[in-house]
Scaffold this motif. Structure first.
Motif, short mmCIF file in Angstrom:
data_model
loop_
_atom_site.label_atom_id
_atom_site.label_comp_id
_atom_site.label_asym_id
_atom_site.label_seq_id
_atom_site.Cartn_x
_atom_site.Cartn_y
_atom_site.Cartn_z
N UNK A 8 0.84 -1.19 0.00
CA UNK A 8 0.00 0.00 0.00
C UNK A 8 0.88 1.24 0.00
N UNK A 9 0.26 2.38 -0.24
CA UNK A 9 0.97 3.66 -0.18
C UNK A 9 0.89 4.14 1.26
N UNK A 10 2.02 4.55 1.79
CA UNK A 10 2.08 5.01 3.17
C UNK A 10 1.20 6.26 3.35
N UNK A 11 0.54 6.35 4.49
CA UNK A 11 -0.29 7.52 4.80
C UNK A 11 0.56 8.52 5.58
N UNK A 36 9.84 13.21 5.83
CA UNK A 36 10.40 11.98 5.25
C UNK A 36 9.30 11.02 4.82
N UNK A 37 8.23 10.96 5.60
CA UNK A 37 7.11 10.07 5.25
C UNK A 37 6.40 10.60 4.01
N UNK A 38 6.26 11.92 3.91
CA UNK A 38 5.68 12.51 2.69
C UNK A 38 6.55 12.19 1.48
N UNK A 39 7.85 12.24 1.65
CA UNK A 39 8.77 11.93 0.55
C UNK A 39 8.63 10.46 0.14
N UNK A 40 8.47 9.58 1.12
CA UNK A 40 8.27 8.16 0.83
C UNK A 40 6.99 7.96 0.02
N UNK A 41 5.91 8.64 0.44
CA UNK A 41 4.64 8.54 -0.29
C UNK A 41 4.81 9.05 -1.72
#
Length: 76
Positions: A42-45, A52-57
């Motif tokens: 899934x795509x990370x929320x 960093x989490x936004x960049x991962x998404x």
């Protein structure tokens, strides 16, 4: 939609109908194959999380775009 043979991809001429077909196809295939890595499921929320989490998404969505474009392209 990566890994599906072209014969299984939507064939409708109308772009809206192709999107409907693709959504139904994706729903029907979800869970049939295990992802290479659990994180690929899934795509990370990123809501209320670090940059960093936004960049991962962003990276996850960016990696999926070529597959989606291929799946939605008109078939001749």
């Amino acid at each position: 939609m990566a890994g599906l043979p072209d014969e299984e991809l939507p064939t409708a001429d109308d772009p809206v109908e192709r999107l409907r077909e693709l959504a139904a196809l994706a729903t029907g295939h979800r869970g049939r194959r295990r992802p290479a890595r659990p994180d690929d499921h899934d795509v990370v929320d990123p809501y209320r999380r670090s940059d960093d989490v936004y960049a991962t998404m962003r990276d996850q969505v960016e990696a999926a775009v070529p597959h989606l474009l291929h799946a939605l392209a008109p078939r001749r």
